[in-house]
Design a protein around this motif. Structure first.
Motif, short mmCIF file in Angstrom:
data_model
loop_
_atom_site.label_atom_id
_atom_site.label_comp_id
_atom_site.label_asym_id
_atom_site.label_seq_id
_atom_site.Cartn_x
_atom_site.Cartn_y
_atom_site.Cartn_z
N ARG A 183 -23.41 9.69 -9.83
CA ARG A 183 -23.58 9.43 -8.40
C ARG A 183 -22.23 9.29 -7.71
N PHE A 184 -22.24 9.48 -6.40
CA PHE A 184 -21.06 9.30 -5.57
C PHE A 184 -21.23 8.05 -4.72
N GLY A 185 -20.11 7.52 -4.22
CA GLY A 185 -20.17 6.30 -3.44
C GLY A 185 -19.30 6.33 -2.21
N TYR A 186 -18.21 5.52 -2.23
CA TYR A 186 -17.27 5.43 -1.12
C TYR A 186 -15.88 5.84 -1.60
N PRO A 187 -15.01 6.29 -0.69
CA PRO A 187 -13.69 6.79 -1.11
C PRO A 187 -12.76 5.68 -1.60
N MET A 188 -12.08 5.96 -2.70
CA MET A 188 -11.10 5.02 -3.23
C MET A 188 -9.99 4.74 -2.22
N ASN A 189 -9.68 5.72 -1.36
CA ASN A 189 -8.66 5.52 -0.33
C ASN A 189 -8.95 4.29 0.52
N GLN A 190 -10.23 4.01 0.73
CA GLN A 190 -10.59 2.86 1.56
C GLN A 190 -10.32 1.55 0.82
N LEU A 191 -10.55 1.54 -0.48
CA LEU A 191 -10.19 0.34 -1.24
C LEU A 191 -8.68 0.14 -1.22
N TYR A 192 -7.90 1.23 -1.37
CA TYR A 192 -6.45 1.10 -1.27
C TYR A 192 -6.06 0.47 0.07
N ALA A 193 -6.66 0.95 1.15
CA ALA A 193 -6.35 0.40 2.47
C ALA A 193 -6.71 -1.07 2.55
N ASN A 194 -7.85 -1.45 1.96
CA ASN A 194 -8.26 -2.85 1.98
C ASN A 194 -7.29 -3.73 1.20
N ILE A 195 -6.80 -3.21 0.07
CA ILE A 195 -5.81 -3.96 -0.71
C ILE A 195 -4.54 -4.18 0.11
N LEU A 196 -4.06 -3.12 0.73
CA LEU A 196 -2.83 -3.24 1.52
C LEU A 196 -3.02 -4.18 2.70
N MET A 197 -4.14 -4.09 3.39
CA MET A 197 -4.39 -4.99 4.52
C MET A 197 -4.56 -6.43 4.06
N SER A 198 -5.16 -6.63 2.89
CA SER A 198 -5.33 -7.99 2.39
C SER A 198 -3.99 -8.66 2.10
N MET A 199 -2.97 -7.85 1.85
CA MET A 199 -1.61 -8.36 1.63
C MET A 199 -0.84 -8.55 2.93
N GLY A 200 -1.51 -8.29 4.06
CA GLY A 200 -0.87 -8.49 5.36
C GLY A 200 -0.21 -7.26 5.94
N MET A 201 -0.45 -6.09 5.35
CA MET A 201 0.19 -4.87 5.83
C MET A 201 -0.70 -4.20 6.88
N PRO A 202 -0.21 -3.98 8.10
CA PRO A 202 -1.02 -3.35 9.15
C PRO A 202 -1.39 -1.91 8.77
N ALA A 203 -2.57 -1.48 9.23
CA ALA A 203 -3.03 -0.13 8.91
C ALA A 203 -2.04 0.93 9.40
N ALA A 204 -1.49 0.74 10.58
CA ALA A 204 -0.58 1.74 11.13
C ALA A 204 0.63 1.94 10.22
N GLU A 205 1.03 0.91 9.50
CA GLU A 205 2.21 1.00 8.65
C GLU A 205 1.95 1.86 7.42
N PHE A 206 0.78 1.70 6.78
CA PHE A 206 0.54 2.53 5.60
C PHE A 206 -0.04 3.89 5.97
N GLU A 207 -0.75 4.00 7.07
CA GLU A 207 -1.26 5.30 7.49
C GLU A 207 -0.12 6.28 7.77
N ALA A 208 1.01 5.75 8.24
CA ALA A 208 2.16 6.61 8.54
C ALA A 208 2.75 7.24 7.27
N LEU A 209 2.39 6.72 6.10
CA LEU A 209 2.93 7.22 4.84
C LEU A 209 2.09 8.36 4.26
N ASN A 210 0.88 8.58 4.79
CA ASN A 210 -0.01 9.58 4.23
C ASN A 210 0.53 10.99 4.41
N LYS A 211 0.20 11.86 3.45
CA LYS A 211 0.66 13.24 3.47
C LYS A 211 -0.51 14.18 3.25
#
Length: 497
Positions: free
Chosen positions: A422-450
């Motif tokens: 089965r399929f579920g939800y994207p791992m990318n979203q968990l990565y984002a949640n981990i980064l935000m839980s550490m206090g990192m704003p979404a705009a800061e890590f989104e700028a790193l995407n390629k």
């Protein structure tokens, strides 16, 4: 002011400021001053596993989840705008299963269930079938480096850089159980190169940070004296309100008990350089945990990445042999009992020696609540399938995450998790949640995407989440990830799960 992890001033701030500082007092707070939250720490642990009964009715890792009428028995079914998910309390699930979650997450984890999260059904959308070691965000180094995914930094590197921007230590520590593991791992720079701060000997890690540090043995008593001086000054402050006066009195009365805890913390920071047989890999990891706890407690490092392919064997590739020899996923049968047992024992050792031992030591020093320990699997129970992946996490990252939770993101209404996972939800979203839980704003890590080099598109909100968000061509067809995520147009992978 620059950070110096070995200076006495910064050591006192990191090791004990949050434990012994006087309580927040509204009546005497300058209006322009805000209390700074204690630093958070991230520890990622890559699990090289798969091809065993990791989830489902016969699960040995995740909660057993028998199915009935399209739902998972014992869990709450909640509809979302994507598909229904299931969730429940870990403590309740353990209580209904003789006090344990599973064969691997047994009674020894019970004291920590309220500080745990277990997630099922996360998909590595940037990977196809045959890839390895994509657990924390760099998917280019997982295959032959020609599949179109660009190099990206793993979460430990992203967070170390973010912490540095906030005036915290810029250090990171990547560690493993054996020098033979060092060509593998989960820690990569943004250009795809291995991070260089890698350790397979806890004595070497200890020497780097504690070998020449000058930390006074009486520093705890000095801190108590400082708080008592502040207390006496506050008692004479005419602005101190009656309720705040009671809070200060209660806080100082509590100092005796707190001082004992702080002496234990001081012992960690003054710990003797560990001596361990390098051939005893489980002892290596447990000693490494001792040093890591010291680094966190003493405010010297807040970003870590660990892995252990060679825990039970001198050969770091043994786990791979065990995986493919032990379990016949199409028939859900054990093909080679010895290989299967070794693979399950490897997973048990990763969870016990790398995760639980570390969690116990962090919690004993009241550090766990400001940490997030995330153990992410490599595949699901079918070999080389990079979706429907289990994740086990400890700590709430300073209250940013809700714990005592099992959340199953799988779309139970489709496929069977036997022949067709089965399929579920994207791992990318968990990565984002981990980064935000550490206090990192979404705009800061989104700028790193390629983007992918082949220009492959994505159904998701542009640049959301962390990592390559285009579905890998290997899995882009209708009956795979492409079909599952085809209707997810505009889904924001930077949103909280």
């Amino acid at each position: 002011m620059k950070w110096n992890g070995k200076s006495r001033r910064f050591f006192l701030q990191g090791a004990a400021g949050a434990l012994l500082a006087l309580p927040f007092l509204e009546s005497v707070r300058p209006r322009e001053v805000k209390a700074a939250p204690p630093p958070r720490s991230f520890i990622g642990i890559g699990a090289w596993n798969g091809l065993f009964r990791m989830y489902g009715p016969d699960s040995q890792l995740m909660p057993k989840t028998p199915e009935q009428n399209g739902s998972l028995v014992g869990l709450t079914k909640s509809n979302t705008n994507r598909h229904a998910i299931h969730h429940g309390s870990l403590t309740a699930l353990a209580a209904a299963n003789d006090g344990r979650i599973s064969d691997i997450i047994d009674e020894s984890y019970t004291p920590y269930l309220q500080k745990m999260m277990m997630l099922q059904g996360l998909d590595y959308i940037g990977l196809g079938w045959y890839h390895h070691s994509g657990q924390f965000g760099n998917w280019h180094k997982t295959a032959d480096e020609t599949e179109g995914n660009p190099d990206m930094a793993t979460l430990d590197v992203v967070l170390a850089n973010h912490f540095a921007s906030q005036g915290m230590p810029a250090d990171l520590v990547a560690y493993s159980a054996s020098s033979q593991d060092n060509n593998y791992g989960c820690s990569f720079n943004a250009d795809g190169s291995n991070t260089t701060s890698r350790f397979d000997n806890p004595a070497t890690l200890w020497e780097k940070y504690f070998g020449n540090s000058q930390i006074p043995t009486s520093f705890k008593e000095l801190l108590v004296d400082r708080v008592l001086e502040d207390y006496k000054a506050l008692k004479n402050n005419k602005r101190l309100g009656s309720e705040d006066r009671l809070r200060v009195d209660a806080h100082v009365e509590h100092l005796a008990a707190t001082e004992e805890k702080l002496k234990n913390l001081g012992a960690v920071c003054q710990q003797t350089q560990p001596v361990v047989d390098p051939g005893d890999r489980r002892a290596v990891i447990r000693s490494m945990n001792d040093v890591i706890v010291g680094l966190i407690a003493c405010g010297m490092c807040n970003s870590f990445m660990g892995w252990a392919q060679a825990l039970l064997s001198e050969n770091p590739d043994s786990w791979h042999v065990w995986s493919h020899a032990g379990y016949a996923n199409d028939t859900d049968e054990i093909a080679d009992p010895d290989a299967y047992t070794s693979l399950v024992d490897q997973s048990r050792a990763v969870m016990s020696d790398m995760c639980l031992d570390l969690v116990q030591k962090l919690d004993a020093l009241e550090q766990l609540d400001n940490c997030l320990v995330a153990c992410i699997q490599e595949h699901n129970k079918r070999g080389h399938e990079s979706w429907n992946v289990p994740v086990i996490m400890f700590g709430s990252a300073g209250g940013a995450l809700k714990t005592d939770q099992y959340v199953d993101f799988r779309n139970i209404a489709e496929r069977d998790d036997e022949v067709y996972s089965r399929f579920g939800y994207p791992m990318n979203q968990l990565y984002a949640n981990i980064l935000m839980s550490m206090g990192m704003p979404a705009a800061e890590f989104e700028a790193l995407n390629k983007p992918r080099s082949d220009g492959a598109g994505s159904p998701f909100k542009a640049s959301s989440g962390y990592g390559v968000n285009a579905i890998h061509p290997d899995a882009a067809f209708d009956y795979s990830l492409g079909g599952h995520y085809g209707s997810w147009t505009g889904h924001d992978m930077s949103d909280w799960l």
